[in-house]
Motif scaffolding. Structure first.
Motif, PDB file in Angstrom:
ATOM      1  N   PRO A 225      72.064  89.264 112.264  1.00  0.00           N
ATOM      2  CA  PRO A 225      72.030  90.795 111.473  1.00  0.00           C
ATOM      3  C   PRO A 225      72.131  90.612 110.052  1.00  0.00           C
ATOM      4  CG  PRO A 225      74.276  89.825 112.634  1.00  0.00           C
ATOM      5  CD  PRO A 225      72.943  88.826 112.797  1.00  0.00           C
ATOM      6  N   GLY A 226      72.358  89.420 109.276  1.00  0.00           N
ATOM      7  CA  GLY A 226      72.289  89.554 107.934  1.00  0.00           C
ATOM      8  C   GLY A 226      70.984  88.922 107.270  1.00  0.00           C
ATOM      9  N   PHE A 227      70.110  88.927 108.253  1.00  0.00           N
ATOM     10  CA  PHE A 227      68.746  88.409 107.793  1.00  0.00           C
ATOM     11  C   PHE A 227      67.953  89.214 106.522  1.00  0.00           C
ATOM     12  CE2 PHE A 227      66.394  91.633 110.267  1.00  0.00           C
ATOM     13  CZ  PHE A 227      65.253  91.604 109.729  1.00  0.00           C
ATOM     14  N   GLU A 228      68.192  90.787 106.563  1.00  0.00           N
ATOM     15  CA  GLU A 228      67.890  91.313 105.458  1.00  0.00           C
ATOM     16  C   GLU A 228      68.216  90.988 104.243  1.00  0.00           C
ATOM     17  OE1 GLU A 228      67.539  95.474 106.244  1.00  0.00           O
ATOM     18  OE2 GLU A 228      67.249  95.239 108.297  1.00  0.00           O
ATOM     19  N   HIS A 229      69.554  90.839 104.129  1.00  0.00           N
ATOM     20  CA  HIS A 229      70.195  90.405 102.922  1.00  0.00           C
ATOM     21  C   HIS A 229      69.784  88.946 102.449  1.00  0.00           C
ATOM     22  CE1 HIS A 229      73.448  90.149  99.727  1.00  0.00           C
ATOM     23  NE2 HIS A 229      73.689  88.831 100.428  1.00  0.00           N
ATOM     24  N   MET A 230      69.873  88.184 103.582  1.00  0.00           N
ATOM     25  CA  MET A 230      69.367  86.724 103.242  1.00  0.00           C
ATOM     26  C   MET A 230      67.974  86.688 102.581  1.00  0.00           C
ATOM     27  SD  MET A 230      71.370  84.451 106.175  1.00  0.00           S
ATOM     28  CE  MET A 230      71.371  85.630 107.399  1.00  0.00           C
ATOM     29  N   LEU A 231      66.934  87.439 103.009  1.00  0.00           N
ATOM     30  CA  LEU A 231      65.678  87.448 102.601  1.00  0.00           C
ATOM     31  C   LEU A 231      65.696  87.910 101.281  1.00  0.00           C
ATOM     32  CD1 LEU A 231      63.283  88.674 105.559  1.00  0.00           C
ATOM     33  CD2 LEU A 231      63.421  86.285 104.362  1.00  0.00           C
ATOM     34  N   ALA A 232      66.573  88.826 100.888  1.00  0.00           N
ATOM     35  CA  ALA A 232      66.651  89.461  99.544  1.00  0.00           C
ATOM     36  C   ALA A 232      67.133  88.474  98.446  1.00  0.00           C
ATOM     37  CB  ALA A 232      67.297  90.881  99.483  1.00  0.00           C
TER      38      ALA A 232
END
Length: 170
Positions: free
Chosen positions: A122-129
Motif C-alpha cells: 500500500p505504500g508503493f506510491e510514496h516509495m516511488l516518490a
C-alpha cells in the motif's frame, strides 16, 4: 568530493561496500586498479509489508517474479514477514521510471503493470516518490590489499550485480 579523516592505526580493512572510500583512497594513491561496470538498467526498492496478523503476504519459500515490458519486479522474503521488492527497468529515456516523468504517470503505469504488487504494497506510491533509482554496477579491483597494512573484503573489492546472487539469497 570525499570527506577525509586521519586515523592512527596499524591495519585497515575496507568492508565499506560498493562505494568504498577505502578502495577509493587506495586507487587515488595508485596502489590498486579498479574497473566499475554500469549496466543499462536501474532499480527501485519497494517494501511489501507483512499481513495484518504479521505473516508473509506471499509464499516465503520462493522468489516472486513479475516480468513485464515496463520492467521486472522481484520480491525476496526477509525476516519479520517483510518482502524486499525490486523493480528493474531499462535506463532508456522512454521508460516511465526514467527521470523526467511525472510521479502520477509512474504510479499509473506501476499500478497497471504490477496490479498484484500494488495491492500488496500500500505504500508503493510514496516509495516511488522518495526512493531514488539506483544504477546497477559491478566492481572489480586488483590487488585487494596493500602489503599487510590495508585490505578490502566483500563488495568493497568485488561487488556483483544484485541478481547474480538471487539463487544463493533464496
Amino acid at each position: 568530493t570525499m570527506n577525509t579523516e586521519e586515523l592512527d592505526c596499524d591495519h585497515v580493512m575496507g568492508a565499506d561496500g560498493m562505494n568504498s572510500r577505502v578502495r577509493g583512497a587506495m586507487c587515488e594513491q595508485g596502489h590498486i586498479g579498479e574497473a566499475i561496470t554500469t549496466l543499462d538498467y536501474r532499480y527501485f526498492e519497494l517494501e511489501i509489508p507483512p499481513t495484518a496478523d504479521g505473516g508473509f503476504a506471499l509464499d516465503p519459500d520462493g522468489v516472486h517474479i513479475w516480468p513485464r515490458p515496463e520492467g521486472l519486479f522481484v520480491a525476496l522474503p526477509n525476516q519479520g514477514g517483510i518482502f524486499t521488492g525490486t523493480l528493474f527497468f531499462a535506463k532508456d529515456p522512454s521508460s516511465v521510471f526514467h527521470e523526467g516523468y511525472e510521479h502520477e504517470e509512474r504510479v499509473r503505469v506501476f499500478r497497471r503493470a504490477y496490479e498484484e504488487v500494488a495491492q500488496l504494497a500500500p505504500g508503493f506510491e510514496h516509495m516511488l516518490a522518495v526512493a531514488p533509482p539506483s544504477d546497477i554496477r559491478a566492481v572489480r579491483c586488483s590487488p585487494w590489499h596493500v602489503g599487510d597494512k590495508v585490505g578490502l573484503i566483500g563488495d568493497a573489492c568485488h561487488a556483483i550485480v544484485p541478481f547474480y546472487a538471487m539463487g544463493m539469497n533464496t
